[in-house]
Motif scaffolding. Structure first.
Motif, PDB file in Angstrom:
ATOM      1  N   GLY A  77      -2.880  12.948   5.134  1.00  0.00           N
ATOM      2  CA  GLY A  77      -2.967  12.333   6.724  1.00  0.00           C
ATOM      3  C   GLY A  77      -2.998  10.900   6.560  1.00  0.00           C
ATOM      4  N   LEU A  78      -3.857  10.419   5.383  1.00  0.00           N
ATOM      5  CA  LEU A  78      -3.597   9.116   5.205  1.00  0.00           C
ATOM      6  C   LEU A  78      -2.195   8.562   5.214  1.00  0.00           C
ATOM      7  CD1 LEU A  78      -6.521   8.918   2.818  1.00  0.00           C
ATOM      8  CD2 LEU A  78      -6.756   8.565   5.074  1.00  0.00           C
ATOM      9  N   THR A  94       0.830  -1.166  -0.121  1.00  0.00           N
ATOM     10  CA  THR A  94       0.006  -0.102  -0.078  1.00  0.00           C
ATOM     11  C   THR A  94       0.869   1.202  -0.221  1.00  0.00           C
ATOM     12  OG1 THR A  94      -1.784  -0.988   1.275  1.00  0.00           O
ATOM     13  CG2 THR A  94      -1.744   1.447   1.219  1.00  0.00           C
ATOM     14  N   THR A  95       0.696   2.313  -1.039  1.00  0.00           N
ATOM     15  CA  THR A  95       1.300   3.394  -0.951  1.00  0.00           C
ATOM     16  C   THR A  95      -0.132   4.291  -1.083  1.00  0.00           C
ATOM     17  OG1 THR A  95       1.490   3.399  -3.428  1.00  0.00           O
ATOM     18  CG2 THR A  95       3.416   2.679  -1.972  1.00  0.00           C
ATOM     19  N   VAL A  96       0.431   5.725  -0.743  1.00  0.00           N
ATOM     20  CA  VAL A  96      -0.687   6.553  -0.635  1.00  0.00           C
ATOM     21  C   VAL A  96      -0.601   7.447  -1.874  1.00  0.00           C
ATOM     22  CG1 VAL A  96      -2.085   8.182   0.605  1.00  0.00           C
ATOM     23  CG2 VAL A  96      -1.312   6.295   1.599  1.00  0.00           C
ATOM     24  N   VAL A 133      -0.456   5.653   7.275  1.00  0.00           N
ATOM     25  CA  VAL A 133       0.061   4.318   6.592  1.00  0.00           C
ATOM     26  C   VAL A 133       1.417   4.051   6.679  1.00  0.00           C
ATOM     27  CG1 VAL A 133       0.392   3.191   4.340  1.00  0.00           C
ATOM     28  CG2 VAL A 133      -1.775   4.169   4.788  1.00  0.00           C
ATOM     29  N   SER A 134       2.129   5.247   6.721  1.00  0.00           N
ATOM     30  CA  SER A 134       3.527   4.835   7.225  1.00  0.00           C
ATOM     31  C   SER A 134       4.012   4.541   8.495  1.00  0.00           C
ATOM     32  CB  SER A 134       4.409   6.145   6.849  1.00  0.00           C
ATOM     33  OG  SER A 134       4.439   7.079   7.638  1.00  0.00           O
ATOM     34  N   THR A 135       2.958   5.141   9.388  1.00  0.00           N
ATOM     35  CA  THR A 135       3.153   4.651  11.025  1.00  0.00           C
ATOM     36  C   THR A 135       2.768   3.140  11.068  1.00  0.00           C
ATOM     37  OG1 THR A 135       2.938   6.794  11.705  1.00  0.00           O
ATOM     38  CG2 THR A 135       2.503   5.041  13.088  1.00  0.00           C
ATOM     39  N   ASP A 191       0.690  -2.484  16.582  1.00  0.00           N
ATOM     40  CA  ASP A 191      -0.397  -2.225  15.604  1.00  0.00           C
ATOM     41  C   ASP A 191      -0.946  -0.446  15.831  1.00  0.00           C
ATOM     42  OD1 ASP A 191      -2.202  -2.638  13.451  1.00  0.00           O
ATOM     43  OD2 ASP A 191      -3.684  -3.762  14.527  1.00  0.00           O
ATOM     44  N   LEU A 192      -1.306  -0.032  14.741  1.00  0.00           N
ATOM     45  CA  LEU A 192      -1.921   1.434  15.026  1.00  0.00           C
ATOM     46  C   LEU A 192      -3.787   0.937  14.842  1.00  0.00           C
ATOM     47  CD1 LEU A 192      -1.990   4.470  15.011  1.00  0.00           C
ATOM     48  CD2 LEU A 192      -1.623   4.337  12.689  1.00  0.00           C
ATOM     49  N   ARG A 193      -4.367   1.473  15.775  1.00  0.00           N
ATOM     50  CA  ARG A 193      -5.748   1.094  15.554  1.00  0.00           C
ATOM     51  C   ARG A 193      -6.576   2.419  15.703  1.00  0.00           C
ATOM     52  NH1 ARG A 193      -5.777  -4.852  19.056  1.00  0.00           N
ATOM     53  NH2 ARG A 193      -4.285  -5.579  17.521  1.00  0.00           N
ATOM     54  N   LEU A 194      -7.637   2.582  14.894  1.00  0.00           N
ATOM     55  CA  LEU A 194      -8.241   3.640  14.626  1.00  0.00           C
ATOM     56  C   LEU A 194      -9.656   3.700  15.208  1.00  0.00           C
ATOM     57  CD1 LEU A 194      -7.595   4.329  10.896  1.00  0.00           C
ATOM     58  CD2 LEU A 194      -5.965   5.023  12.788  1.00  0.00           C
ATOM     59  N   CYS A 195      -9.899   4.803  15.942  1.00  0.00           N
ATOM     60  CA  CYS A 195     -11.252   4.868  16.576  1.00  0.00           C
ATOM     61  C   CYS A 195     -12.129   6.152  15.893  1.00  0.00           C
ATOM     62  CB  CYS A 195     -11.541   4.410  17.907  1.00  0.00           C
ATOM     63  SG  CYS A 195     -10.501   5.764  18.858  1.00  0.00           S
TER      64      CYS A 195
END
Lengths: 139, 110
Positions: B57-58, A102-104, B62-64, B74-78
């Protein structure tokens, strides 16, 4: 038809000002909140691309934005003097890939195409011109 | 954009307020990077007060996520607003992020 125009230096921090300018015109055109959000994203992505890929960084030129608000329709005309840019040459991003793949990149133009009713690009007299149209009724 | 971080149970909860765009996304990415560099690998990003997010922002998220997965975290979103949820969905990112309706559920998932 109400017309307005804004010229700012090509800096990321100015994109918020451009968005606020477009929101004002979108409200005059009578667009709903979702449509106004779509206009903000499209303009934000367009200007980010101009600074990042067109000028190759901040403070290397300016961005001109003109809005024409008609009844239920907003036309946003964005011009820059950066290097020529071929919108049609940008492939659609591959979505829903595994994380490692995945790349943005390429999402900005994809968002513009998904969120606006019309997206057209031209180059005249050394300037890139991107015209975005949003209408009140969509889908 | 304002960012605050607190440790809750087994997770580091980062709460973001305001607009995440190309001007502010680098600050978000740096704040997240500091957690990952400090080996804080269980991160919850609370998006409840994020009114606006562009692809910048996306990209930061994604890089994080990639970085934190490398240290088995894990990076979990809420709690994304409908606007932010739409951007995530359009970008095809709902399949790579674990997404929770509330902060408590995201925290308890670790």
């Amino acid at each position: 038809m109400s017309e307005s125009r804004l010229i700012v230096p090509a800096r990321y921090e100015r994109i918020r000002q451009i968005c606020a300018f477009v929101v004002e015109a979108a409200e005059v055109a009578g667009l709903d909140e979702t449509a106004i959000f779509h206009c903000q994203i499209a303009v934000d992505e367009a200007c980010t691309n101009i600074i990042e890929h067109g000028y190759g960084g901040e403070d290397k030129g300016r961005i001109e934005v003109a809005c024409a608000a008609g009844s239920g329709q907003l036309t946003i005309d964005i011009r820059d003097q950066a290097q020529p840019f071929d919108l049609g040459a940008v492939p659609e991003p591959e979505l829903n890939k595994a994380l490692e793949e995945t790349t943005v990149g390429g999402l900005g133009i994809y968002f513009m195409r998904k969120m606006m009713d019309e997206v057209s690009f031209s180059r005249t007299d050394g300037a890139n011109r991107l015209v975005l149209v949003k209408r009140r009724t969509q889908e | 954009m304002d960012i605050s971080t607190q440790e809750i149970k087994r997770a580091m909860v980062m709460t973001v307020k305001g607009r995440v765009d190309s001007a502010t996304a680098p600050d978000l990415e740096n704040a997240l990077k500091q957690l990952v560099d400090g080996e804080k690998a269980q991160i919850v990003l609370d998006l409840n007060d994020v009114e606006y997010m562009s692809s910048a922002g996306l990209r930061a998220m994604v890089s994080t996520l990639k970085a934190v997965k490398r240290i088995n975290g894990d990076l979990r979103l809420c709690a994304p607003s409908p606007r932010v949820a739409e951007v995530l969905r359009l970008a095809g990112l709902t399949s790579i992020f674990n997404l929770y309706p509330t902060q408590a559920e995201a925290v308890d998932s670790f």
